[in-house]
Write a protein that holds these residues in place. Structure first.
Motif, PDB file in Angstrom:
ATOM      1  N   LYS A   1     -67.203  -4.170  -9.407  1.00 18.82           N
ATOM      2  CA  LYS A   1     -65.754  -3.340  -9.450  1.00 18.82           C
ATOM      3  C   LYS A   1     -65.580  -2.922 -10.947  1.00 18.82           C
ATOM      4  CE  LYS A   1     -63.746  -6.010  -6.164  1.00 18.82           C
ATOM      5  NZ  LYS A   1     -62.513  -6.931  -4.985  1.00 18.82           N
ATOM      6  N   LYS A   2     -65.824  -3.265 -12.022  1.00 18.27           N
ATOM      7  CA  LYS A   2     -65.828  -2.193 -12.933  1.00 18.27           C
ATOM      8  C   LYS A   2     -65.799  -1.286 -13.685  1.00 18.27           C
ATOM      9  CE  LYS A   2     -63.124  -4.790 -17.497  1.00 18.27           C
ATOM     10  NZ  LYS A   2     -63.877  -5.607 -18.438  1.00 18.27           N
TER      11      LYS A   2
ATOM     12  N   LYS B   1     -66.103   1.012 -10.265  1.00 21.67           N
ATOM     13  CA  LYS B   1     -64.424   1.976  -9.865  1.00 21.67           C
ATOM     14  C   LYS B   1     -64.170   2.843 -11.026  1.00 21.67           C
ATOM     15  CE  LYS B   1     -58.926   0.593 -11.144  1.00 21.67           C
ATOM     16  NZ  LYS B   1     -59.211   1.286 -12.695  1.00 21.67           N
TER      17      LYS B   1
ATOM     18  N   GLU C   1     -63.943   6.811 -10.444  1.00 21.56           N
ATOM     19  CA  GLU C   1     -62.878   7.344 -11.425  1.00 21.56           C
ATOM     20  C   GLU C   1     -62.888   8.464 -12.011  1.00 21.56           C
ATOM     21  OE1 GLU C   1     -59.795   4.354 -12.232  1.00 21.56           O
ATOM     22  OE2 GLU C   1     -60.841   4.795 -13.724  1.00 21.56           O
TER      23      GLU C   1
ATOM     24  N   LYS D   1     -56.958   8.674 -10.892  1.00 20.01           N
ATOM     25  CA  LYS D   1     -57.074   7.053 -10.893  1.00 20.01           C
ATOM     26  C   LYS D   1     -57.233   6.674  -9.782  1.00 20.01           C
ATOM     27  CE  LYS D   1     -57.283   6.843 -15.462  1.00 20.01           C
ATOM     28  NZ  LYS D   1     -58.168   5.791 -16.493  1.00 20.01           N
TER      29      LYS D   1
ATOM     30  N   LYS E   1     -56.370   2.565  -7.774  1.00 18.86           N
ATOM     31  CA  LYS E   1     -55.777   1.482  -8.246  1.00 18.86           C
ATOM     32  C   LYS E   1     -56.712  -0.110  -7.852  1.00 18.86           C
ATOM     33  CE  LYS E   1     -51.695   3.361  -6.772  1.00 18.86           C
ATOM     34  NZ  LYS E   1     -50.183   3.260  -6.061  1.00 18.86           N
ATOM     35  N   GLU E   2     -57.535   0.521  -6.834  1.00 17.99           N
ATOM     36  CA  GLU E   2     -58.138  -1.145  -6.567  1.00 17.99           C
ATOM     37  C   GLU E   2     -58.880  -1.144  -5.924  1.00 17.99           C
ATOM     38  OE1 GLU E   2     -57.118  -5.806  -5.298  1.00 17.99           O
ATOM     39  OE2 GLU E   2     -55.460  -4.462  -5.604  1.00 17.99           O
ATOM     40  N   ILE E   3     -59.685  -1.679  -5.035  1.00 17.17           N
ATOM     41  CA  ILE E   3     -61.098  -1.568  -5.074  1.00 17.17           C
ATOM     42  C   ILE E   3     -61.687  -2.352  -3.848  1.00 17.17           C
ATOM     43  CG2 ILE E   3     -64.013  -1.100  -4.830  1.00 17.17           C
ATOM     44  CD1 ILE E   3     -63.711   0.337  -7.691  1.00 17.17           C
ATOM     45  N   TYR E   4     -61.607  -2.409  -2.744  1.00 19.18           N
ATOM     46  CA  TYR E   4     -61.592  -3.238  -1.667  1.00 19.18           C
ATOM     47  C   TYR E   4     -63.382  -3.489  -1.324  1.00 19.18           C
ATOM     48  CZ  TYR E   4     -57.146  -3.518  -2.108  1.00 19.18           C
ATOM     49  OH  TYR E   4     -55.742  -4.002  -2.076  1.00 19.18           O
TER      50      TYR E   4
END
Length: 60
Positions: free
Chosen positions: A27-28, A31, A35, A41, A43-46
Motif C-alpha cells: 500500500k505504501k 500510494k 500520487e 495526494k 488519502k487512502e487506498i482500498y
C-alpha cells in the motif's frame, strides 16, 4: 571461428504483470507511485479484490 550464443536476460519493465503486482501489493509504495502519476495526494487506498487468473479452456 565459432560464434558463442548470446544469453538474453529477462527484463522486467514497470508494467510487467509480476512487477506491477508487487508494487500494487504494498500500500505504501502503491500510494506513492499513484500520487506521482496522478499529481495529487491520495488519502487512502482500498483493495476491493486481488487479481485472479482466468482459467477458461475455450480461451487460450
Amino acid at each position: 571461428m565459432k560464434e558463442t550464443p548470446k544469453v538474453i536476460k529477462p527484463w522486467y519493465g514497470f508494467l510487467e504483470d509480476q512487477v506491477l503486482g508487487e508494487i500494487m501489493s504494498d500500500k505504501k509504495i502503491c500510494k506513492y507511485i499513484l500520487e506521482i502519476i496522478l499529481s495529487f495526494k491520495i488519502k487512502e487506498i482500498y483493495y476491493p479484490e486481488k487479481q485472479k487468473e482466468v482459467k477458461d479452456p475455450k480461451h487460450r
